[in-house]
Structures are given as C-alpha cells and as structure tokens.
Enzyme design. Structure first.
Site, PDB file in Angstrom:
ATOM      1  N   GLY A 127      -3.099 -22.626 -32.968  1.00  0.00           N
ATOM      2  CA  GLY A 127      -3.098 -22.334 -31.537  1.00  0.00           C
ATOM      3  C   GLY A 127      -4.407 -21.829 -30.996  1.00  0.00           C
ATOM      4  N   ASN A 129      -6.718 -23.548 -29.165  1.00  0.00           N
ATOM      5  CA  ASN A 129      -7.320 -24.352 -28.095  1.00  0.00           C
ATOM      6  C   ASN A 129      -7.493 -23.573 -26.800  1.00  0.00           C
ATOM      7  OD1 ASN A 129      -4.534 -24.250 -27.983  1.00  0.00           O
ATOM      8  ND2 ASN A 129      -4.285 -26.297 -27.119  1.00  0.00           N
ATOM      9  N   GLY A 131      -7.331 -19.255 -24.924  1.00  0.00           N
ATOM     10  CA  GLY A 131      -7.160 -17.822 -25.050  1.00  0.00           C
ATOM     11  C   GLY A 131      -7.875 -17.164 -26.207  1.00  0.00           C
ATOM     12  N   ILE A 132      -7.186 -16.210 -26.834  1.00  0.00           N
ATOM     13  CA  ILE A 132      -7.763 -15.440 -27.932  1.00  0.00           C
ATOM     14  C   ILE A 132      -8.130 -16.353 -29.100  1.00  0.00           C
ATOM     15  CG2 ILE A 132      -7.298 -13.628 -29.620  1.00  0.00           C
ATOM     16  CD1 ILE A 132      -5.452 -12.333 -27.534  1.00  0.00           C
ATOM     17  N   GLY A 133      -7.271 -17.313 -29.383  1.00  0.00           N
ATOM     18  CA  GLY A 133      -7.540 -18.234 -30.491  1.00  0.00           C
ATOM     19  C   GLY A 133      -8.806 -19.032 -30.279  1.00  0.00           C
ATOM     20  N   SER A 256       1.707  -7.757 -32.917  1.00  0.00           N
ATOM     21  CA  SER A 256       1.583  -7.065 -31.633  1.00  0.00           C
ATOM     22  C   SER A 256       2.130  -5.653 -31.790  1.00  0.00           C
ATOM     23  CB  SER A 256       2.377  -7.799 -30.554  1.00  0.00           C
ATOM     24  OG  SER A 256       2.502  -7.015 -29.386  1.00  0.00           O
ATOM     25  N   TYR A 288      10.828 -11.655 -28.861  1.00  0.00           N
ATOM     26  CA  TYR A 288       9.396 -11.564 -29.143  1.00  0.00           C
ATOM     27  C   TYR A 288       9.096 -10.352 -30.020  1.00  0.00           C
ATOM     28  CZ  TYR A 288       4.377 -10.979 -28.306  1.00  0.00           C
ATOM     29  OH  TYR A 288       3.024 -10.815 -28.473  1.00  0.00           O
TER      30      TYR A 288
END
Length: 410
Positions: A127, A129, A131-133, A256, A288
């Site tokens: 993942g 592509n 944001g943070i990644g 998280s 979550y």
C-alpha cells in the site's frame, strides 16, 4: 534570560596536533602528529567511537597513486581525505539497548536517513502508492534502496512511481499487484516476487483501511480484519524464504495507538468475533482497533518464532489522524482529518518512525518492540497476554488454510 541549550560537544574537540581516523573495522582511532602515537580513546573525553559500516549515500572511496584514501561526493564533486563517516560517529553499544534517542515526533524520514546508504537493499512495502507508504518508499529510494510496490491499483501505483522517477531518474522500483481482499492475490503476488528476488532486506506492512463499512471479501472474511491483519500476515509467511535469506532483515507492522482501545481478549477472541458474517452489532472503528491490536500481537509472535533466523520484527504507530487516503470511507472522517491537518504530522514526519525502524543502525538486533515517535514505546498490556496471542495465531492460520489449503510456511 538566554535559553538553556543543553550539553555541548566541546569535549569532542581535538587538541592541537591530533587527528581523527577510521580503522578498517569501523573503529575510530586518534593520531597525535606531535607525539607520533595513536590511541583508541579520545584524548579529551577518553571515549571510544565507531562509525557506520558503509559510506554515506552518494560517496565513493578510491586510493590515489600514493596509496592515500580519497573520498568523493558525487553530487557536489567534493574530494577529501577525511572519511565522511566521521560525521556520524557514535559511542559503541555496551548492550543491545544501549543507545539514546536522536529523533522524535518532529523528525522527518530524510533527516533520519542522512548519511545512510541503502544501495543493494531490497524493500517490499504494501500500500505504498499514496500517503505514508508513498513517502516511506520515496525516502528509501532516494537513498539507493530498491522498492517493490505491492499495491492494488496499477494506475495510481504507476503514477506514484513516475513521480519518484521524475525526482530520481535512476530509481529502482517495480509494481506488483496485491489485492488484500483476495488471499489468492496475496499468494500470487508473493510467488511473483519470489520468482524474481532471492532475498528481501525490509518488509513494511503499511497497507490498511480505516472505519470501513461492513463488507465480506471474496474469501468470506470481514474486510477490515482481512486487509489490516489476515492478508498481510499471510503475505509475510509466504515471503519467509526471502526474509530469512538475509541474516539481518527487518519486518515492520504499521499498527496504531488505537490498539489500546481494542476489546479483544483471550476470553472473547473467536473466529466470529474477528470476522463476523453479518453487520449486526458491527462497529467499523472497533473493528479497526481490533485489527491494530492484531498487528502488534502478530509482530510479537513472529519475533518469538523467527528470531533464530536473525530477522527483527517490530510494530509501530506512525501518527495520529494524518491526512492520508485512509479517511476515504466516510465524509465525516474526511472532513475531520482535513480540519486537523494543520495540527498533525506531515507525511515526512508520519513515515519517520517506519524509516527509523527499517534502517537505524542502533536498532540492529532490536526486535519484538512497539515504537512511536522514533523511539521505543510501551504497548497495551494485552500484548503480554500469551493466551490471546496464541489464539490469534491459531485462528489466523486456520482461516488461511481453510481458504488456501494446508502447507503455510511458519
């Protein structure tokens, strides 16, 4: 009144006639041109120091006709006889956890990577592509790492790779399709990676969804549980041959602080609790939280099982409510994340703890830890629940084997 600036590094200043040098094994020694002697300890502080194993990224070493080492910085054309690693010297560790905090919540990934050369390293990131990644992948690539983009969308991943290539034309990165809502896709992605690569140095399990409505995947599992935990757990097991091919590989689970609010415990954990079949009583935010606790528990148990291979496995919290696509599931969260954006971490700051966990030299051998703000942190007390951890492991492997058949690599 002047602000207190803390201790200075004046004790590191050398007396006249002294020079700092580096031995072949990375130990710093000190030469006195006046006395024509050398010693391992600093002439003022009496401390010993070592430097990183490799030169800072962008530096090369050569020997001139007189046998003198010359160091060349490609970006500036600078040439010097001073080993650039001396700028990153530190005291040697007396024990595994003998290191001090150098970074914090305000640090950025590129600050952490200053002087770090990741040439010939291979990282797999899920993942990445957006944001943070994406910022994690970009930062690693800018320091010479080859990054495998394990992502669902080919179009957005191609666009992400093109952005990095525009910044660094010689970037090494490749897209592999990974749809975490399909365990078949997970297996195919892992097999495709194993066909091309013989080893992986860094595995970053970054992908995740937040506050998603109830939905079953094609494997008939609740999507938040499968995407955030089950599929990435399976992906890790499948990549075990590549991870254990290196004696010092690192695995990082992005969890998280929400894991602290999970209601999951050894007395209530079950197949139906983790992956309900109907929406009755389903609360997206609680799903979550549970999945993020699963990340920490999974990292702890993998550390127990794989530590003999030399791999280090840690989990971490990147930052609170950072402005990424993770809030895309509901307009309220999109609005809330937008309003909080000025008060939360930037993407460079949010990816910093991941970069620290993946690359910091002081973390060699440090495993089974939870991290936050570029430092070690105490997780929820539930992570000490052996019964809960073992039940999660057994339920997870049973779910995978039910769908994909026996023979999981453990």
């Amino acid at each position: 009144m002047a602000a207190y600036l803390g201790d200075t590094d004046s004790e590191d200043e050398l007396p006249p006639g002294w020079e700092e040098r580096v031995n072949d094994d990375g130990r710093v020694y000190y030469a006195s041109h006046i006395q024509e002697t050398t010693q391992w300890t600093h002439p003022n502080s009496g401390k010993r120091k070592v430097v990183p194993k490799s030169l800072p990224y962008g530096w090369t070493r050569k020997v001139d006709d007189d046998g003198v080492d010359l160091f060349y910085e490609e970006s500036t054309g600078k040439e010097t006889t001073t080993d650039p690693r001396l700028a990153f010297s530190r005291e040697p560790k007396d024990s595994l956890y003998d290191f001090t905090q150098k970074f914090d919540a305000s640090s950025t990934s590129l600050q952490i990577l200053k002087g770090v050369d990741l040439t010939n390293k291979v990282a797999v990131i899920t993942g990445c592509n957006t944001g943070i990644g994406f910022e994690t992948a970009r930062s690693l690539i800018l320091h010479g790492c080859e990054v495998i983009f394990a992502c669902r969308s080919k179009d957005s991943t191609t666009a992400a790779i093109e952005r990095i290539a525009a910044e660094k034309p010689q970037a090494k990165c490749e897209y592999y399709e990974l749809n975490l809502c399909s365990l078949n896709s997970v297996r195919n992605c892992a097999n495709n990676i194993r066909m091309k690569y013989v080893a992986v140095d860094i595995l970053i399990l970054n992908a995740g969804i937040f506050a998603a409505p109830f939905e079953l995947t094609e494997d008939n599992y609740e999507q938040t549980f499968q995407v955030n935990h089950l599929a990435q757990f399976y992906f890790t097991l499948l990549l075990k041959p590549l991870i254990t091919a290196r004696s010092s590989s690192r695995i990082i689970f992005l969890s998280s602080e929400s894991h602290r609010f999970s209601f999951l415990k050894g007395q209530n954990i079950s197949w139906d609790y983790l992956s309900p079949k109907t929406s009755k009583g389903f609360v997206p935010f609680m799903a979550y939280n549970d999945s993020k606790l699963c990340n920490v528990l999974c990292a702890y148990e993998l550390n127990r099982r794989w530590s003999s291979y030399g791999a280090t496995i840690n989990s971490l919290h990147p930052g609170n409510m950072c402005s990424t696509d993770i809030s895309r599931q509901w307009w309220f969260y999109r609005l809330l994340f937008f309003l909080l954006r000025p008060f939360t971490k930037s993407m460079q700051q949010a990816s910093a703890t991941t970069i620290w966990a993946a690359t910091a030299e002081e973390l060699e051998g440090v495993s089974g830890q939870y991290m936050n703000n570029c430092w070690l942190s105490q997780p929820s007390s539930k992570t000490n629940d052996v019964e809960l951890t073992m039940k999660l492991w057994n339920i997870s492997t049973d779910m995978i084997e039910k769908t994909m058949g026996k023979g999981i690599t453990i």
